[in-house]
Design an enzyme around this catalytic site. Sequence first.
Site, PDB file in Angstrom:
ATOM      1  N   LEU A  33       0.807  -1.220   0.000  1.00 19.62           N
ATOM      2  CA  LEU A  33       0.000   0.000   0.000  1.00 19.62           C
ATOM      3  C   LEU A  33       0.841   1.272   0.000  1.00 19.62           C
ATOM      4  O   LEU A  33       1.916   1.305   0.595  1.00 19.62           O
ATOM      5  CB  LEU A  33      -0.902   0.010   1.236  1.00 19.62           C
ATOM      6  CG  LEU A  33      -1.836  -1.186   1.386  1.00 19.62           C
ATOM      7  CD1 LEU A  33      -2.706  -1.008   2.624  1.00 19.62           C
ATOM      8  CD2 LEU A  33      -2.683  -1.403   0.155  1.00 19.62           C
ATOM      9  N   HIS A  37      -3.584   4.225  -2.237  1.00 16.60           N
ATOM     10  CA  HIS A  37      -4.556   3.281  -1.649  1.00 16.60           C
ATOM     11  C   HIS A  37      -5.204   3.887  -0.408  1.00 16.60           C
ATOM     12  O   HIS A  37      -6.409   3.761  -0.192  1.00 16.60           O
ATOM     13  CB  HIS A  37      -3.844   1.996  -1.197  1.00 16.60           C
ATOM     14  CG  HIS A  37      -3.192   1.215  -2.278  1.00 16.60           C
ATOM     15  ND1 HIS A  37      -1.826   1.132  -2.424  1.00 16.60           N
ATOM     16  CD2 HIS A  37      -3.716   0.452  -3.269  1.00 16.60           C
ATOM     17  CE1 HIS A  37      -1.532   0.361  -3.445  1.00 16.60           C
ATOM     18  NE2 HIS A  37      -2.649  -0.069  -3.981  1.00 16.60           N
ATOM     19  N   ASP A 150      -5.110   4.243 -12.721  1.00 14.39           N
ATOM     20  CA  ASP A 150      -5.394   3.112 -13.613  1.00 14.39           C
ATOM     21  C   ASP A 150      -6.676   3.454 -14.371  1.00 14.39           C
ATOM     22  O   ASP A 150      -7.731   2.898 -14.117  1.00 14.39           O
ATOM     23  CB  ASP A 150      -5.546   1.821 -12.806  1.00 14.39           C
ATOM     24  CG  ASP A 150      -4.241   1.436 -12.122  1.00 14.39           C
ATOM     25  OD1 ASP A 150      -3.182   1.557 -12.755  1.00 14.39           O
ATOM     26  OD2 ASP A 150      -4.288   1.048 -10.953  1.00 14.39           O
ATOM     27  N   VAL A 176      -3.048  10.179  -6.769  1.00 18.32           N
ATOM     28  CA  VAL A 176      -2.234  10.817  -5.727  1.00 18.32           C
ATOM     29  C   VAL A 176      -0.788  10.823  -6.222  1.00 18.32           C
ATOM     30  O   VAL A 176      -0.279   9.806  -6.717  1.00 18.32           O
ATOM     31  CB  VAL A 176      -2.353  10.059  -4.387  1.00 18.32           C
ATOM     32  CG1 VAL A 176      -1.483  10.714  -3.326  1.00 18.32           C
ATOM     33  CG2 VAL A 176      -3.805  10.023  -3.937  1.00 18.32           C
ATOM     34  N   MET A 184       1.796   7.946  -7.630  1.00 21.93           N
ATOM     35  CA  MET A 184       2.100   6.861  -6.691  1.00 21.93           C
ATOM     36  C   MET A 184       1.726   5.522  -7.312  1.00 21.93           C
ATOM     37  O   MET A 184       0.686   5.385  -7.949  1.00 21.93           O
ATOM     38  CB  MET A 184       1.313   7.058  -5.407  1.00 21.93           C
ATOM     39  CG  MET A 184       1.650   8.355  -4.742  1.00 21.93           C
ATOM     40  SD  MET A 184       2.104   8.102  -3.052  1.00 21.93           S
ATOM     41  CE  MET A 184       2.464   9.791  -2.595  1.00 21.93           C
ATOM     42  N   SER A 185       2.617   4.539  -7.110  1.00 22.42           N
ATOM     43  CA  SER A 185       2.400   3.193  -7.632  1.00 22.42           C
ATOM     44  C   SER A 185       3.211   2.223  -6.795  1.00 22.42           C
ATOM     45  O   SER A 185       4.325   2.558  -6.376  1.00 22.42           O
ATOM     46  CB  SER A 185       2.874   3.137  -9.092  1.00 22.42           C
ATOM     47  OG  SER A 185       3.012   1.794  -9.504  1.00 22.42           O
ATOM     48  N   SER A 186       2.663   1.035  -6.571  1.00 22.05           N
ATOM     49  CA  SER A 186       3.447   0.021  -5.852  1.00 22.05           C
ATOM     50  C   SER A 186       4.713  -0.301  -6.638  1.00 22.05           C
ATOM     51  O   SER A 186       5.739  -0.650  -6.067  1.00 22.05           O
ATOM     52  CB  SER A 186       2.616  -1.246  -5.650  1.00 22.05           C
ATOM     53  OG  SER A 186       1.424  -0.923  -4.976  1.00 22.05           O
TER      54      SER A 186
HETATM   55  O1  PAF Z   1      -5.763  -1.899  -9.196  1.00 23.91           O
HETATM   56  C1  PAF Z   1      -5.429  -2.954  -8.632  1.00 23.91           C
HETATM   57  O2  PAF Z   1      -4.694  -2.982  -7.648  1.00 23.91           O
HETATM   58  C2  PAF Z   1      -5.949  -4.276  -9.200  1.00 23.91           C
HETATM   59  O3  PAF Z   1      -6.009  -4.251 -10.579  1.00 23.91           O
HETATM   60  C3  PAF Z   1      -7.283  -4.712  -8.584  1.00 23.91           C
HETATM   61  C4  PAF Z   1      -8.396  -3.725  -8.929  1.00 23.91           C
HETATM   62  C5  PAF Z   1      -7.161  -4.854  -7.096  1.00 23.91           C
HETATM   63  C6  PAF Z   1      -7.703  -6.079  -9.178  1.00 23.91           C
HETATM   64  O4  PAF Z   1      -6.755  -7.064  -8.899  1.00 23.91           O
END
Ligand code: PAF
Length: 281
Positions: A33, A37, A150, A176, A184-186
């Site tokens: 996260l 998120h 996304d 964000v 922001m991205s994992s």
């Molecule tokens: O955006 C994400 O993290 C994923 O694509 C999701 C929506 C949890 C589906 O696995």
Amino acid sequence: MEIIALPHEMQRWAEAARQRGETIAFVPTMGFLHEGHLTLMREGRKRATLLASSLFVNPTQFGPNEDFSRYPRDFERDCALMREVPVDVLFAPEPDVIYPKGFQTWVEVTEMTKGLCGAHRPGHFRGVTTVVAKLFNIVKPHIALFGEKDYQQLRTIERMVQDLNFPIEIVPVATVREPDGLAMSSRNAYLTPDQRQQALALHGSLRAAEAAFKSGVRDPQQLVSVASAWLQKTPEVQLEYIETADAKTLEQVTHIDRPVVLAIAARVGSTRLIDNLVLVP
Ligand code: PAF
């Protein structure tokens, strides 16, 4: 925070909550996260009496040569961050519970997944819509929140909810960004300090095109050229695509007379990053 691993237990939890008159907001995640998120979760917290999240690195949305096995994972840290929000219930299943032996039913949004990322990640959106449909049936939320970062995923899920009559409101939440603009991205966790700096070219190129748009340019190709020229100043960043599309339907546009999304995907080293912004005439 209650942690539930089995679908029927999660369904029982949701049904009991609904019978008590609670409303459920849901933020599905693949974990690791970040502030993006957490923003979705805080927004969900405000909009319903209960907040549910899920943590499941969904194998079916990764291609054979993508980063499923090395996708960053830290269950304990994620749980600690969720407890701070606070999240009421976390659904965290094992892969063989979501995809048991004999699994063979898929959910596919056919048209709006053809372009943009869909053209470069065959099967990705089919994996996303299938798992999200399953999660909706398991968690039974009233509303679900998705980030605009996304963008194609967000619009595709809205389409699925409409087409399949899920009684769920989809709430989009703005991307964000780090103070310097990086979305922001994992996957930012993969970047070395140098690559982290180079990755700024994605947002920079979108902003350059936005400046041209604000000065009156309405030809999508011209905006794409401006963005590409900006990106070429950072040769370490390898462009996958920069494209415009209708912000709602994701159809191609030849002239910007309605809101369009300008979306980019590029690799920094082996890390694939995406970003976008919406241009409203
Ligand atoms: O955006 C994400 O993290 C994923 O694509 C999701 C929506 C949890 C589906 O696995």
